[in-house]
Design a protein around this motif. Structure first.
Motif, short mmCIF file in Angstrom:
data_model
loop_
_atom_site.label_atom_id
_atom_site.label_comp_id
_atom_site.label_asym_id
_atom_site.label_seq_id
_atom_site.Cartn_x
_atom_site.Cartn_y
_atom_site.Cartn_z
N MET A 1 -24.75 33.38 36.54
CA MET A 1 -25.16 31.83 37.00
C MET A 1 -26.72 32.01 37.99
SD MET A 1 -21.80 30.28 37.92
CE MET A 1 -21.52 31.79 38.56
N LEU A 2 -27.19 33.19 38.33
CA LEU A 2 -27.96 33.63 39.58
C LEU A 2 -29.40 33.31 38.87
CD1 LEU A 2 -27.86 34.04 42.49
CD2 LEU A 2 -28.60 36.58 42.03
N PRO A 3 -30.23 33.87 37.96
CA PRO A 3 -31.53 33.92 37.70
C PRO A 3 -31.70 31.67 37.20
CG PRO A 3 -30.27 35.41 35.63
CD PRO A 3 -29.17 34.35 37.43
N GLU A 4 -30.56 30.81 36.80
CA GLU A 4 -31.11 29.51 36.77
C GLU A 4 -30.97 29.14 38.06
OE1 GLU A 4 -27.60 27.48 34.52
OE2 GLU A 4 -28.64 26.08 34.82
N TYR A 5 -29.92 29.13 38.74
CA TYR A 5 -30.35 28.94 40.23
C TYR A 5 -31.35 29.20 40.80
CZ TYR A 5 -29.08 29.09 45.29
OH TYR A 5 -29.45 28.36 46.13
N TYR A 6 -32.01 30.38 40.71
CA TYR A 6 -33.26 30.54 41.43
C TYR A 6 -34.85 29.98 40.56
CZ TYR A 6 -32.26 35.15 43.79
OH TYR A 6 -31.44 36.07 44.57
N ASP B 1 -16.08 27.54 33.10
CA ASP B 1 -16.80 27.33 32.46
C ASP B 1 -18.09 28.04 33.13
OD1 ASP B 1 -18.60 27.43 30.67
OD2 ASP B 1 -18.02 25.97 29.22
N ILE B 2 -19.44 28.48 33.75
CA ILE B 2 -20.23 28.20 34.20
C ILE B 2 -21.41 27.60 33.58
CG2 ILE B 2 -19.80 30.73 34.84
CD1 ILE B 2 -22.59 32.01 33.35
N GLU B 3 -21.75 26.83 32.36
CA GLU B 3 -22.51 26.46 32.34
C GLU B 3 -22.43 24.88 33.16
OE1 GLU B 3 -22.28 24.73 28.42
OE2 GLU B 3 -23.77 23.07 28.67
N GLY B 4 -23.83 24.79 34.25
CA GLY B 4 -24.10 23.57 34.42
C GLY B 4 -23.67 23.87 36.34
N LYS B 5 -22.64 25.22 36.66
CA LYS B 5 -22.61 25.66 37.51
C LYS B 5 -23.69 25.96 38.53
CE LYS B 5 -18.21 26.97 37.17
NZ LYS B 5 -17.48 25.12 37.59
N ALA B 6 -25.10 25.91 37.98
CA ALA B 6 -26.49 26.49 39.18
C ALA B 6 -26.47 25.00 40.00
CB ALA B 6 -27.24 27.67 38.25
N GLN B 7 -26.53 24.56 38.47
CA GLN B 7 -27.19 23.02 38.79
C GLN B 7 -26.02 22.05 40.18
OE1 GLN B 7 -29.73 21.65 37.10
NE2 GLN B 7 -30.11 19.82 39.36
N VAL B 8 -24.53 21.90 40.22
CA VAL B 8 -24.53 21.33 40.30
C VAL B 8 -24.28 21.76 42.30
CG1 VAL B 8 -21.54 20.79 41.00
CG2 VAL B 8 -22.11 21.14 38.88
N VAL B 9 -24.32 23.45 42.16
CA VAL B 9 -24.08 23.97 43.97
C VAL B 9 -25.77 23.97 44.24
CG1 VAL B 9 -24.84 26.59 44.41
CG2 VAL B 9 -23.00 26.16 43.29
N TYR B 10 -26.56 23.98 43.44
CA TYR B 10 -28.09 23.58 43.79
C TYR B 10 -27.99 22.36 44.51
CZ TYR B 10 -32.88 21.52 42.97
OH TYR B 10 -33.88 21.46 43.22
N ASP B 11 -27.68 21.57 43.73
CA ASP B 11 -27.72 19.86 44.19
C ASP B 11 -26.54 20.26 45.94
OD1 ASP B 11 -28.84 18.67 41.76
OD2 ASP B 11 -27.47 18.05 41.03
N SER B 12 -25.77 20.36 45.36
CA SER B 12 -25.20 20.14 47.39
C SER B 12 -25.30 20.90 47.72
CB SER B 12 -23.29 20.17 46.33
OG SER B 12 -23.30 21.63 45.91
N GLN B 13 -25.83 22.09 47.37
CA GLN B 13 -26.57 22.50 48.49
C GLN B 13 -27.19 21.61 49.60
OE1 GLN B 13 -27.60 26.13 47.17
NE2 GLN B 13 -26.29 27.56 47.70
N ASN B 14 -28.41 21.41 48.82
CA ASN B 14 -29.26 20.09 49.32
C ASN B 14 -28.94 18.96 50.58
OD1 ASN B 14 -31.05 22.06 48.16
ND2 ASN B 14 -31.47 20.61 46.13
N GLU B 15 -27.87 18.25 49.78
CA GLU B 15 -26.89 17.43 49.64
C GLU B 15 -26.62 17.71 51.46
OE1 GLU B 15 -25.67 14.88 47.16
OE2 GLU B 15 -23.54 14.27 48.08
N VAL B 16 -25.49 18.85 50.79
CA VAL B 16 -25.15 19.13 52.13
C VAL B 16 -25.99 19.55 53.78
CG1 VAL B 16 -23.29 21.21 53.68
CG2 VAL B 16 -22.50 20.36 51.70
N ALA B 17 -27.15 20.26 53.13
CA ALA B 17 -28.39 20.22 54.07
C ALA B 17 -28.62 19.20 54.62
CB ALA B 17 -28.73 21.31 53.86
N PHE B 18 -28.79 18.08 54.07
CA PHE B 18 -29.00 16.65 54.52
C PHE B 18 -28.20 15.97 55.75
CE2 PHE B 18 -29.55 12.48 55.39
CZ PHE B 18 -30.51 11.42 55.01
#
Ligand code: SF4
Lengths: 83, 604
Positions: free
Chosen positions: B578-583, B473-490
């Motif tokens: 998912m992409l619009p929510e991610y943006y 289910d795609i609900e919440g995936k944009a948030q998970v990807v966004y948060d973890s992309q930031n964490e991994v960049a750190f």
């Protein structure tokens, strides 16, 4: 009936002694539930894992209501975080 | 403080090496490694310049924790404009080279310009010189390490070099250090080849200073003890994942025609640990990078009777073996279930300096082109390039390594290969970079992570694993990807490996080590802010390079052809939902560009 279960990754530590590398066969009465299958494996309570029954992922709440049969494919996967 | 506050700048055009102060303001805003290297790259070059031109730069960046007593502190990154992707490239490696560069007194090494003749860089603390590389040009990574090792006769000297793939401008050439550790992705080694810099030999005796060595030792020991779930990674390496994705239905197989490989059990940890019919066991032991207490590396050998090496005694020894990504790319992606063949081609990748993920992805694409008749035996020198053929896999590995015949096309990467043969949709790539070992239909969050990754398809730019194994289910995936992309960049900017986060460390543990090394007091909020700043900086580089929303996409197959089996059977990747929510979460407009508010909020 005999039910075969596959356990992958770190979960294979919880296979009964004498099992194959990733799998075991359990002897259970007909009409057993999935929870009965899992109770034969000494997986600690706090350990999370994914259960697939015939290619369908089953949520934890469904385990007690699911009857298993000898032809079922039961697979337990650890939720590894990447690699 | 563990920073040396020094950069080594090497101008190949002028043959000049100079030491400069590190911009500490940038180090405070972007940390080290990926973040700091990307900041320097964007400030110093025009992102629109050709990746293979002298205007491009190659930055070797350590992090503040690199070379300290902390576990897994051997990491460094190579940052450049990628030859495969024409986007920002940042490829991370372990081994011992990164720590040695730090010990020589440099936080960053910036290589610019282009040499007329092949050279290598020799560093011994403050003594730095560019040397004639004509004796090693045309040689493999292993031969280059042997030559330089013998020449300098210092067992603690470390090397990072390119093989013939980099010299020949194979689009996914990598930089290999310590024989089988690589900054593998996006063609960072190709840029080295274009600049005609063959290798860097480094020896440092300055170490890394801490104002409170006893306190830091205690901290590093305590944090190390919190890595409570490392046993599985030590025993099976990342290869354990193959059973998970295969059973789940997310293992890309035969160029993503399927999400399950019937031969996976011949490539999994059991296959690696169990003697074959000849009594040969693939794995010998595990291996670790500098200061690592996990040791996820596989040290393996090919069965000496195997067709690929039976007449090649030089491959009878042990070297870096299959990890999950290589088992996928040189196995499932090509439909090959021969662990010896995949191990051998993995050796070729380390020896000639090729990214095994992109090589495997490109061979898989060529196999599909062969299957539909777009490539014929005339193109392949008579090789039957069929899915499942271990012989074809080995032949293509060798031909690509040497840039021979169809190998020269495979060396262009799957995107350019499939365009050349008239079927661009068959390249399983994002921004020209081949998929890693996860299918975006079985793992919807990974689909979004691939599409939005600044360096092209990548499994190490976000961490949607837990959520993806929990639900499609795609609900919440944009948030998970966004948060973890930031964490991994750190994390990628610290000098530490990402894998402790899979073995018990939380972001707090990374933070404690960074604060202990930098005498800083970064908070968890700062992690998100710094990570977000890095992500947006990379995005700005890509926008200036001409990339945008049109490149945040996936191949038609993943968007239109449903998964054939597994938990996601019947599903396509719902990227468009998912992409619009991610943006929106990113603070970008509908075209995927950071808004002026986002830019000023992050101090960009
Ligand atoms: S976990 Fe693996 S990749 Fe990371 S530092 Fe250790 S050996 Fe290297």
């Amino acid at each position: 009936m005999q039910v075969s279960v596959k356990l992958f990754g770190g979960l294979r530590e919880y296979l009964p002694a004498g099992s194959a590398f990733n799998a075991c066969v359990l002897n259970l009465p007909e009409g057993s539930m999935l929870t009965d299958v899992l109770s034969h494996l000494p997986i600690p309570e706090n350990k999370t894992y994914i259960v697939l029954l015939n290619d369908v992922k089953l949520d934890r709440e469904a385990h007690a209501d699911t009857i298993v049969s000898a032809s079922d494919e039961i697979v337990l996967l650890p939720p590894i975080k990447g690699g | 403080m563990s920073w040396h506050k020094q950069i080594l700048r090497v101008n190949l055009t002028e043959g000049r090496c100079q030491i400069e102060p590190l911009n500490m303001e940038w180090a405070n805003d972007y940390l080290g490694q990926r973040g700091l290297g990307s900041k320097y790259l964007l400030e110093e070059m025009d992102p629109a310049a050709d990746a293979l031109s002298p205007e491009n730069k190659v930055i070797f960046a350590t992090g503040p924790v690199t070379g300290t007593l902390a576990s897994t502190s051997g990491r460094y990154s190579v940052i450049t404009k990628g030859a495969l992707t024409d986007a920002i490239a940042c490829s991370n490696s372990g081994g011992k080279f990164g720590a040695e560069l730090k010990f020589a007194g440099y936080d960053l090494l910036i290589i610019e310009g282009e040499s007329e003749k092949p050279v290598y860089l020799h560093i011994e603390d403050d003594k730095v010189e560019l040397c004639d590389a004509s004796e090693v040009w045309g040689k493999t990574v292993w031969e280059t390490e042997d030559f330089l090792g013998k020449k300098y006769a210092d067992p603690l000297m470390r090397f990072a070099s390119i093989g013939q793939a980099g010299e020949n401008l194979c689009r996914y050439a990598c930089v290999v250090n310590d024989r089988h550790r690589a900054a593998g992705r996006s063609g960072v080694g190709t840029v080295m080849g274009a600049k005609k810099i063959k290798a860097i030999a480094v020896r440092g005796t300055k170490g890394v200073k801490s104002p409170d060595p006893a306190g830091y030792f205690k901290l590093a020991s305590e944090v190390n003890a919190r890595m409570t779930e490392r046993d599985e990674m030590s025993r099976d390496g990342t290869l354990a994942m193959i059973d998970v994705t295969n059973n789940f239905g997310a293992l890309p197989t035969r160029n993503n025609r399927s999400v399950r490989f019937e031969g996976a059990e011949k490539l999994n940890p059991e296959a690696m640990h169990t003697p074959n019919a000849n009594g040969h066991t693939n794995i010998i032991t595990n291996g670790a990078c500098f200061g690592c207490t996990i040791g996820c590396g596989r040290i393996c050998h090919v069965d000496p009777t195997h067709f690929s090496i039976k007449d090649k005694p030089q491959y009878h020894g042990a070297s870096g073996g299959l990890e999950y990504e290589t088992a996928y790319a040189l196995g499932a992606a090509c439909g090959v279930d021969d662990i010896d063949a995949a191990t051998y081609v993995g050796f070729l990748c380390n020896e000639y300096g090729m990214d095994p993920i992109s090589l495997g992805g490109s061979i898989a694409a060529a196999m599909e082109l062969f299957d539909i008749g777009a490539i014929t035996e005339q193109d392949t020198n008579g090789v039957k390039l069929e899915f499942g053929s271990a012989e074809a896999l080995c032949a293509m590995g060798e031909m690509t390594a040497r840039n021979e015949g169809i190998g020269a096309d495979i060396a262009m990467g799957s995107k350019r290969l499939c365009e050349k043969y008239g079927h661009p949709d068959l390249s399983m790539s994002v921004k020209g970079q081949e998929f890693a070992a996860y299918d975006g239909r079985g793992m919807q969050g990974m689909g979004l992570a691939y599409a939005t990754s600044n360096r092209g398809a990548c499994h190490l730019r976000a961490s949607p694993y837990e959520h993806d194994f929990e639900t499609t289910d795609i609900e919440g995936k944009a948030q998970v990807v966004y948060d973890s992309q930031n964490e991994v960049a750190f994390i990628d900017s610290t000098g530490l490996c990402l894998f402790p986060s899979e073995c018990g460390w939380s972001i707090k543990d990374y933070l404690e080590l960074v604060n202990g090394s930098c005498e800083s007091d970064w908070s968890e909020d700062d992690v998100q802010t710094v990570g977000e700043r890095i992500w947006n900086l990379e995005r700005l580089f890509n926008i200036k390079a001409g990339l945008g929303k049109k490149d945040d996409t996936l191949p038609k197959r993943i968007l239109e052809e449903p998964a054939d089996v597994g938990t996601a059977k019947g599903l396509v990747c719902k990227l468009g939902d998912m992409l619009p929510e991610y943006y929106q979460l990113r603070g970008w407009n509908e075209e995927g560009e950071p808004t002026s508010d986002t830019i000023s909020r992050l101090g960009l």
